[in-house]
Enzyme design. Structure first.
Site, PDB file in Angstrom:
ATOM      1  N   CYS A  88      46.518 -49.859  -5.134  1.00  0.00           N
ATOM      2  CA  CYS A  88      47.588 -50.856  -5.261  1.00  0.00           C
ATOM      3  C   CYS A  88      48.839 -50.243  -5.891  1.00  0.00           C
ATOM      4  CB  CYS A  88      47.123 -52.054  -6.080  1.00  0.00           C
ATOM      5  SG  CYS A  88      45.678 -52.845  -5.413  1.00  0.00           S
ATOM      6  N   HIS A  95      41.512 -53.458  -3.096  1.00  0.00           N
ATOM      7  CA  HIS A  95      40.785 -53.572  -4.352  1.00  0.00           C
ATOM      8  C   HIS A  95      39.627 -54.525  -4.124  1.00  0.00           C
ATOM      9  CE1 HIS A  95      43.815 -56.867  -4.856  1.00  0.00           C
ATOM     10  NE2 HIS A  95      42.761 -57.506  -5.327  1.00  0.00           N
ATOM     11  N   ARG A 115      54.460 -61.718  -0.067  1.00  0.00           N
ATOM     12  CA  ARG A 115      53.367 -60.809  -0.411  1.00  0.00           C
ATOM     13  C   ARG A 115      52.322 -60.818   0.689  1.00  0.00           C
ATOM     14  NH1 ARG A 115      53.567 -59.173  -5.792  1.00  0.00           N
ATOM     15  NH2 ARG A 115      51.435 -58.390  -5.814  1.00  0.00           N
TER      16      ARG A 115
END
Lengths: 238, 454
Positions: free
Chosen positions: A95, A191, A128
């Protein structure tokens, strides 16, 4: 001689957003379950990173504000970091950590200078990219699954992606490539945390670290029943 | 406007009735439709509150604190409106008001105690300006929904800016709450626990937010932590530090319910001490009691009847709620983020007898789809908690099982929650703990209620 792997977790006080400690735990358990020594050192923001100590270095995710603090800190050690990478040191960047690998991360008018370890750059985009993600990588047979949540869009230069997107977004809005692989550096937006559900990738990274240090890895296989069930379930979600 | 207001009340009541008939929780739907009928509804109804409006925000403890606070105020003979079920977004807040209104659109109440989701506050505050905001704490929670804590704090301050006269009542042991209060420029009072508690064991490996000063970026120095980032802190660079506690808990005892004394500083500087006892469990509940107490005192109540409330408290809503199914004692508790989960583990460990454990993890929208937070919880502590059997369940049972595997703790996956409970009834130790995250709470509680009757 008993084998031994030393893992450096960079700045967990700042970069710890998405269960990154799970990645550390996964690496060290998969070593000790094979009777290989595992040592983890958490590197604090006021310490210098002594790269020659480490076989594996992990750079996790943090908020934009925290990423900037880290970048300022690591700028002084760019050269040593580069040498570690070029020498085949294993680096796992996730990330926010992944975004730092490139030339820069552009957020509006702000340009955060990157570590320039890998030929890539990142720009903040509209909205996002959030959701479950599955990708297929050449280095592991089983699809890699995880969760992505990033505002930055990453564009690769003359380097290979970690895998092809099966479902989800990946590096940017084109939904084609995800992550990066360069020498023994793996950078990714996955993740969840990344490694527990993707044991093939964990073992790939451990092998690379052992090969660099001892010339060979010879990892004995582990019973990955629970890992595979969690992985298969996560694939269905995305 | 009287006509539309009445129509909105009728709409809310009908929607609520119909959804209940269909076996659904109608609370949020009722508010949503009522507001469509009459957009000024919440403004109109809330302006009828005769005394004060208090909102409670914060990651953990909102529902417990808000309900307790309302009980305190009611014990002073006041009428209170409250969103007691924890529906804390705009529609839920509207429902609390509209469902207690008469058909003519009149409400009869002195105070309103309203819990508000941190990210929703900026949608609620255009309708009314609260007189007080209680801020319990700020922890990481559902990063895919709320984003990082930085973002949550920004949203909350956007809301607070709309209510310039709102006084803050904050958990001063939380550096994020204290920084937020200081930054806001609003008047505030703090509550907290100024010394470490020797009886309480928390995890050493917790995520602690806000390690760096929000005013100057230097690393904060801590004298001690109670849990997570709650503790006593100071910035060595800019001088920002743990604010003076107007309400301080001392003489804490955790055996057989919570007991402690509150030291209250008056404006003239002298300190009054008052002993409190309760049948609440869990160290973190000291903060919830303190918050409610502080609020009651700020409202100038004597609170002479609160001992009875605290001692007769019967947990509901699946917050440490106990059930008895055949000969098995079951304790159900909500645990939806790392800070809450770690506190739950501490509470389970306060019971040293042999026990079994079911952990139910879902990943529905209200839980957050991202379950990476499971790896920020210190599940390793269960290895040392006299737990005989562990069953994992819920939509992400396999992830939870994997989490236990990497703690070197054995667990079994049983997909259905009812099957999981039955399994434990058969082979368990008759002392069962069930920890669930948000969307699993309602169904698990329903199951247990049903099983109790059989």
């Amino acid at each position: 001689m008993e084998k031994h792997v030393k893992i450096g977790h960079l700045y967990p006080d700042l970069l710890n957003l998405y269960g990154d400690r799970g990645n550390i735990r996964c690496l060290s358990k998969r070593l000790t379950w094979r009777n290989i020594g595992a040592e983890v050192k958490e590197v604090h923001i006021d310490e210098n990173v002594n790269f020659s100590e480490y076989d594996i270095v992990l750079l996790g995710g943090g908020s934009d504000r925290e990423q900037k603090l880290v970048c300022d800190r690591l700028a002084a050690q760019k050269k040593e970091f580069k040498a570690f990478v070029e020498d085949g040191g294993v680096l796992i960047a996730i990330c926010g950590g992944y975004q730092l690998l490139g030339a820069y991360y552009q957020i509006g008018k702000d340009k955060i200078q990157g570590l320039e370890l890998v030929d890539m750059y990142t720009k903040q985009g509209e909205g996002r990219l959030i959701g479950n993600i599955t990708i297929q990588s050449d280095i592991v047979k089983m699809p890699l699954t995880g969760f992505e949540n990033h505002g930055g869009r990453t564009y690769l230069g003359d380097v290979e992606p970690l895998g092809k997107v099966i479902h989800g977004f990946g590096n940017n809005d084109s939904k084609e490539a995800e992550g990066v692989i360069y020498k023994n550096v793996v950078g990714t937006y996955l993740h969840g945390p990344l490694l527990p559900k993707n044991p093939g990738l964990s073992d790939y990274l451990l092998s690379k670290a052992l090969e660099r240090k001892y010339g060979d890895a010879n990892l004995t296989p582990l019973d990955d029943k629970e890992e595979l069930m969690a992985n298969e379930y996560a694939q269905k979600l995305s | 406007m009287g006509f539309r207001r009445s129509l909105a009340v009728i709409t809310a009541r009908s929607v609520n009735f119909i959804s209940r008939m269909m076996g659904k929780q109608g609370v949020t739907m009722a508010g949503k439709y009522a507001l469509k009928v009459y957009p000024n509804l919440l403004k109109d109804l809330s302006s009828q509150v005769r005394e004060k409006i208090i909102v409670t925000c914060g990651t953990n403890g909102k529902t417990t604190t808000n309900n307790m606070m309302a009980a305190f105020i009611k014990s002073e003979g006041k009428k209170v409106i409250i969103n007691s079920t924890g529906s804390n977004m705009l529609a839920g807040v509207v429902s609390a008001f509209v469902l207690s209104a008469s058909l003519g659109g009149k409400i009869d109440c002195d105070y309103a105690c309203i819990e508000v989701d941190e990210a929703s506050a900026r949608r609620v505050f255009p309708h009314f300006k609260p007189d007080y905001m209680v801020l319990t704490n700020l922890f990481r929670d559902q990063l895919d929904r709320y984003g990082e804590i930085d973002i949550t704090m920004n949203l909350l301050s956007e809301a607070l800016d709309m209510a310039p006269d709102c006084k803050l009542i904050i958990n001063a042991d939380d550096v994020l709450a204290a920084s937020f209060a200081k930054k806001s420029g609003h008047e505030f009072v703090g509550f907290g626990i100024d010394k470490p508690c020797s009886q309480f064991r928390s995890s050493e490996n917790e995520i602690r937010e806000g390690r760096f000063c929000l005013f100057c970026g230097s690393e904060l120095k801590y004298d001690f932590y109670h849990f997570s980032q709650l503790g006593s802190y100071a910035c060595p660079n800019c001088g920002f530090k743990h604010p003076l506690l107007k309400y301080n808990a001392t003489d804490v005892s955790l055996s057989k319910g919570l007991k402690f004394a509150v030291e209250e500083k008056s404006d003239s500087g002298d300190t009054k001490k008052r002993a409190l006892s309760s049948n609440y469990r869990g160290f973190y509940n000291i903060y919830n009691i303190l918050a409610s107490y502080a609020c009651g005192r700020e409202l100038k109540f004597d609170l002479n009847k609160i001992d009875k409330i605290l001692n007769n408290f019967k947990p509901e809503n699946g917050r440490m709620e106990s059930f008895k199914v055949r000969d098995c004692n079951i304790l159900l508790n909500l645990a939806k983020n790392p800070a809450g989960f770690n506190q739950n583990i501490s509470s389970v460990m306060e019971d040293e007898s042999e026990k079994d454990l079911i952990v139910v993890i879902n990943d529905n929208a209200q839980d957050g789809h991202d379950i990476s937070w499971l790896w920020d919880v210190d599940f390793e502590r269960f290895a040392d908690a006299n737990v005989r059997n562990i069953v994992v369940s819920g939509l992400r049972a396999y992830d939870m099982q994997l989490r236990f595997k990497y703690s070197e703790i054995e667990s079994e996956a049983v997909m259905g929650v009812e099957d999981a409970i039955n399994h434990m009834l058969k082979k368990g130790s008759k002392n069962l703990y069930i920890l669930v995250n948000y969307t699993a709470l309602f169904s698990t509680r329903g199951l247990l209620k049903g099983m109790e009757k059989r």
